[in-house]
Design a protein around this motif. Structure first.
Motif, mmCIF file in Angstrom:
data_model
loop_
_atom_site.group_PDB
_atom_site.id
_atom_site.type_symbol
_atom_site.label_atom_id
_atom_site.label_comp_id
_atom_site.label_asym_id
_atom_site.label_seq_id
_atom_site.Cartn_x
_atom_site.Cartn_y
_atom_site.Cartn_z
ATOM 1 N N ARG A 1 40.014 51.949 65.464
ATOM 2 C CA ARG A 1 41.117 51.084 65.040
ATOM 3 C C ARG A 1 40.813 49.598 65.192
ATOM 4 O O ARG A 1 41.093 48.815 64.301
ATOM 5 C CB ARG A 1 42.423 51.437 65.769
ATOM 6 N N TYR B 1 36.067 63.487 60.673
ATOM 7 C CA TYR B 1 36.135 62.114 60.180
ATOM 8 C C TYR B 1 37.599 61.751 59.944
ATOM 9 O O TYR B 1 38.295 62.387 59.164
ATOM 10 C CB TYR B 1 35.355 62.008 58.877
ATOM 11 N N SER B 2 38.064 60.699 60.602
ATOM 12 C CA SER B 2 39.437 60.248 60.413
ATOM 13 C C SER B 2 39.435 58.799 59.938
ATOM 14 O O SER B 2 38.447 58.080 60.095
ATOM 15 C CB SER B 2 40.231 60.360 61.721
ATOM 16 N N THR B 3 40.529 58.383 59.350
ATOM 17 C CA THR B 3 40.598 57.017 58.813
ATOM 18 C C THR B 3 40.424 55.971 59.910
ATOM 19 O O THR B 3 39.919 54.875 59.654
ATOM 20 C CB THR B 3 41.937 56.787 58.105
ATOM 21 N N SER B 4 40.825 56.292 61.135
ATOM 22 C CA SER B 4 40.699 55.322 62.228
ATOM 23 C C SER B 4 39.243 55.061 62.586
ATOM 24 O O SER B 4 38.924 54.068 63.254
ATOM 25 C CB SER B 4 41.460 55.796 63.467
ATOM 26 N N GLU C 1 36.925 54.383 60.421
ATOM 27 C CA GLU C 1 36.314 53.458 59.469
ATOM 28 C C GLU C 1 35.888 52.158 60.160
ATOM 29 O O GLU C 1 34.771 51.670 59.957
ATOM 30 C CB GLU C 1 37.276 53.152 58.329
ATOM 31 N N ARG D 1 29.221 60.107 54.158
ATOM 32 C CA ARG D 1 29.612 60.288 55.560
ATOM 33 C C ARG D 1 28.466 60.863 56.375
ATOM 34 O O ARG D 1 28.241 60.458 57.517
ATOM 35 C CB ARG D 1 30.843 61.194 55.644
#
Length: 249
Positions: free
Chosen positions: A38, A85-88, A90, A107
């Motif tokens: 994040r 893999y999560s958006t946080s 990135e 990825r």
């Protein structure tokens, strides 16, 4: 004595400002996990913790958080690199791509790049503990399961993920428990980001939700787990807020 901090989530600047309050000559630094995700400098937080551990040795104890564990799981998933893999992640991955455009890689290629170029950092993350206990205090990222006769035998997921079943429980052990993971604004009646202490005084939550615009909390304890003082650095600020013991318990 101890100085405890948790959940910077890539907020390196605030972490460095907060740790000016830590006295390594007198206090052991206890980090309760979620170094990454994040925030803008996850790699920087990892490397900073590594530097502190290298410099101060056993005076630095580092716990693993659920975000740290998810990142390691993703890196280790090989051809199935999308599973964890999560958006946080990135922002985390972006911090590892110092001189390379990550958008050109799949990825799986991103995982391979990080594993190839940041072996020391990944080895450090794998060495993070699930919990650390002393005679009077237990330090853990999320909490423990009171329904298990020996809480130490719970699965890894409990120490990394548990929430309400832990902090809403009236279960007790013979130690005071310090934890992060759940932002204290969801625990405090006034919805503040300050350190939370339950009514029994045996659970202390310190995740001030810094990366969400809250504050990074740090708490100073004596050997018996009694609070001596607490400090906070609001997100994006250089100000250190001081809380006397009476303002917390």
């Amino acid at each position: 004595m101890y100085f405890v901090v948790s959940d910077p989530h890539g907020c390196l600047r605030e972490l460095k400002i907060l740790l000016r309050q830590w006295d390594p000559k007198k206090e052991t630094l206890i980090f309760l996990g979620d170094a990454i995700d994040r925030g803008i400098d996850s790699l920087g937080v990892i490397q900073y913790l590594m530097e502190l551990e290298e410099k101060y040795g056993e005076k630095v104890i580092v716990m693993r958080g659920n975000h740290d564990a998810e990142f390691l799981a993703w890196l280790g998933s090989g051809e199935m690199a999308g599973i964890f893999y999560s958006t946080s992640q990135e922002e985390t991955i972006k911090s590892f791509y110092v001189n390379r455009d990550m958008t050109r890689d799949t990825r799986q290629q991103r995982a391979e790049y990080i594993l190839r170029n940041y072996r020391k950092e990944i080895r450090f993350m794998k060495s993070m503990r699930l919990f650390y206990e002393t005679e009077h205090v237990l330090f853990v990222h999320a909490g423990i399961d009171f329904t298990i006769p020996d809480w130490r035998k719970a699965g890894e997921g409990t120490f990394l993920w548990i929430r309400n079943a832990f902090f809403e429980s009236e279960g007790t052990i013979d130690k005071r428990i310090l934890f992060g993971h759940t932002p204290t604004k969801y625990l405090n009646d006034d919805r503040s980001n300050k350190v939370w202490v339950n009514y029994m005084g045996d659970k202390i939550g310190i995740d001030g939700g810094c990366v969400f615009g809250g504050q990074l909390n740090g708490i100073a304890l004596n050997e018996k787990g009694d609070i001596r003082a607490a400090y906070a650095v609001p997100f994006g600020s250089e100000q250190v807020i001081y809380y006397a013991k009476g303002e917390i318990e």
